[in-house]
Design an enzyme around this catalytic site. Sequence first.
Site, short mmCIF file in Angstrom:
data_model
loop_
_atom_site.label_atom_id
_atom_site.label_comp_id
_atom_site.label_asym_id
_atom_site.label_seq_id
_atom_site.Cartn_x
_atom_site.Cartn_y
_atom_site.Cartn_z
N VAL B 139 -21.65 -18.61 -0.05
CA VAL B 139 -22.19 -19.37 -1.18
C VAL B 139 -21.71 -18.77 -2.50
O VAL B 139 -21.16 -19.45 -3.36
CB VAL B 139 -23.73 -19.40 -1.13
CG1 VAL B 139 -24.27 -20.21 -2.29
CG2 VAL B 139 -24.19 -19.96 0.20
N GLU B 140 -21.89 -17.50 -2.60
CA GLU B 140 -21.48 -16.80 -3.81
C GLU B 140 -19.99 -17.00 -4.05
O GLU B 140 -19.55 -17.24 -5.14
CB GLU B 140 -21.79 -15.32 -3.65
CG GLU B 140 -21.92 -14.57 -4.96
CD GLU B 140 -22.22 -13.11 -4.71
OE1 GLU B 140 -21.66 -12.29 -5.42
OE2 GLU B 140 -22.99 -12.83 -3.76
N MET B 141 -19.27 -16.94 -2.97
CA MET B 141 -17.83 -16.99 -3.11
C MET B 141 -17.34 -18.39 -3.50
O MET B 141 -16.49 -18.53 -4.39
CB MET B 141 -17.16 -16.57 -1.83
CG MET B 141 -15.68 -16.51 -1.96
SD MET B 141 -15.00 -15.71 -0.55
CE MET B 141 -14.46 -14.22 -1.31
N SER B 144 -17.71 -18.73 -7.06
CA SER B 144 -16.73 -17.94 -7.80
C SER B 144 -15.37 -18.63 -7.78
O SER B 144 -14.71 -18.72 -8.80
CB SER B 144 -16.56 -16.57 -7.17
OG SER B 144 -17.81 -15.98 -7.01
#
Lengths: 254, 350
Positions: B139-141, B144
């Site tokens: 998710v974070e990636m 980003s």
Amino acid sequence: MIKRLAAAATFLLAAACSPAPETKPADPTADSTAYTEIDPSRAGVVTGKVVFTGKGPVRQKVDFAEDPNCAKLHKGEFFNDAIALNNNGTLANVFIYVKVGLEGKKFRPPTTPATITQKGCWFEPRMLGIEAGQPFHAINADPLTHNIHPRTANSREWNQSQDAGADPLIRKFARAEIMVRIKCNIHPWMKAWVGVTEHPFYAISGNDGTFAIKNLPAGKYTIEAWQEELGTQQQEVTVTAQGTETLSFTYKGE
Amino acid sequence: MTLRQQLACFAAIAAAQLFSCSRPQPTPSGVVIEIKSPLGLPRLETPADNPPTSETIALGRRLFYEKKLSADGTLSCASCHSPTAGFADPRRFSVGVGGKLGARNAPTVLNAAYSPVQFWDGRSPSLEDQAGGPIANPVEMNMSHDLAVGRLNADPEYVKQFDGAFGPGPITVLKLQRAIASFERTLLSGNSPFDRYFFGGERSAMSPAAIRGLEIFNNAKRGNCSVCHKIGEQNAPFADGKFHNIGAGLNAEGELTDLGRFTQTKDEHDKGAFKTPTLRNIAQTAPYMHDGKQKTLKDVVDFYVGGGNSNPYLDKEMKELKLTGEERADLVAFLEALTGDIPANSGPPK
């Protein structure tokens, strides 16, 4: 917004190549051993010297063939004195220690390190005394790579290379051992000896051939002298409170 | 996790799958070309879903040198994989954005295309994956990535170039990864003096010292190097695609400070094991080893002569070597004969 963009981009670039996490073993647990305390008023000294008789040894030149950079560290010839004959007919680098008589006693090992230095592709000193559990430091003072390798039998054997300018290597010897030969795997002519004891009662004969083992609790002991080529000799001694016992060891040449 | 969180998570995964299936793969739209391997290197395998085209390669080249991909606009891939330093980093540890120091030495990306896995610990399965970064937190990636490509989407030049490479459509991270990977597949270096001597039959291509060094390198009873740094009949990768503990990177107390491959496999035997690096162009990519501790090739040869550093996981092929001073110098001369040609069109684009 720009900031978030920037953060994301950093993530893409830097995280892409960021290393995996590191792990380090935990510290050893504290020492809870019951140590023997020495009462100086009930201890004495064993002193003396190591004499050499007969024909002096033929000095051996060191051949630095495996690493020409080592030869460059010396002006002229360099000698390997396995028998370190002093001007006054005595021997240096003889290890003298209490072999028998301290059974059942345990002495707190010093926290100060015993250090060996690799300098000019040579070990200094050639003969080192250390107690089991005492820090052992190996320094590389040369502008080249060494590999320090104690050939231990009683403690775990190890070897590690040490680049020029690297931090000192820090180790311990777990158990007593007379003698541990130290070698450098890269420079086969390099040789030193470490006498590992489980007590502080050892000495190394100096440039005048003398030695002194101080603060030894009164009692009966066997003292052994160890020379790398000429072997061992033993003498019995009875130490009295505040007394000084003088011994003389004599090694014969051919 | 609460039930609600679990449901949300499940929904996110399902959505992601739907997303990836309903969209066409960003395969290159141009004419597929063959990347020729130089003398000494095997035929290059390329992934079916990312065959190289002139357009993706040119785009990847631009991205490789693109400082816009870093937070403060100071770093590109080439900052740590410099064409003037054999596509490696002459510093012991690379410096990231904001001066952050890594803990491993940046390896060359020359011939990385032949490596079955990427990174010292092999944690990335492909050049495509590597170029996109770790996938530990999807998710974070994803977020980003979206933000990172936002910068490129805002640049009409890049939009044009991506359209030309993958067909019309928004710039995505996958496209970026594929373009960079395709460029990296052109970073092949061979035809070194060793290759010309060994595979090209050019007897004078290597010096007599280097020829003696090759014999020591190959001889299991002497240098024993080729047991890991392989030399084949048809080509020579100088690697084996495996991980070994040679004792590099111990601290002063003799402990492993970086567990290497173990961080990926959790297999005890992999503690302190690192990917065998290629030795091609090695004279250009000092300092050496995953921790960049060894400054010269002589330091490296001395390290091997010493038998590496003892530790409980030391590879059994690591032994003290009995080599004369001349033989040690010969080994260094051989390593210096592994410097190959740098491919054309690999520097910063005009």
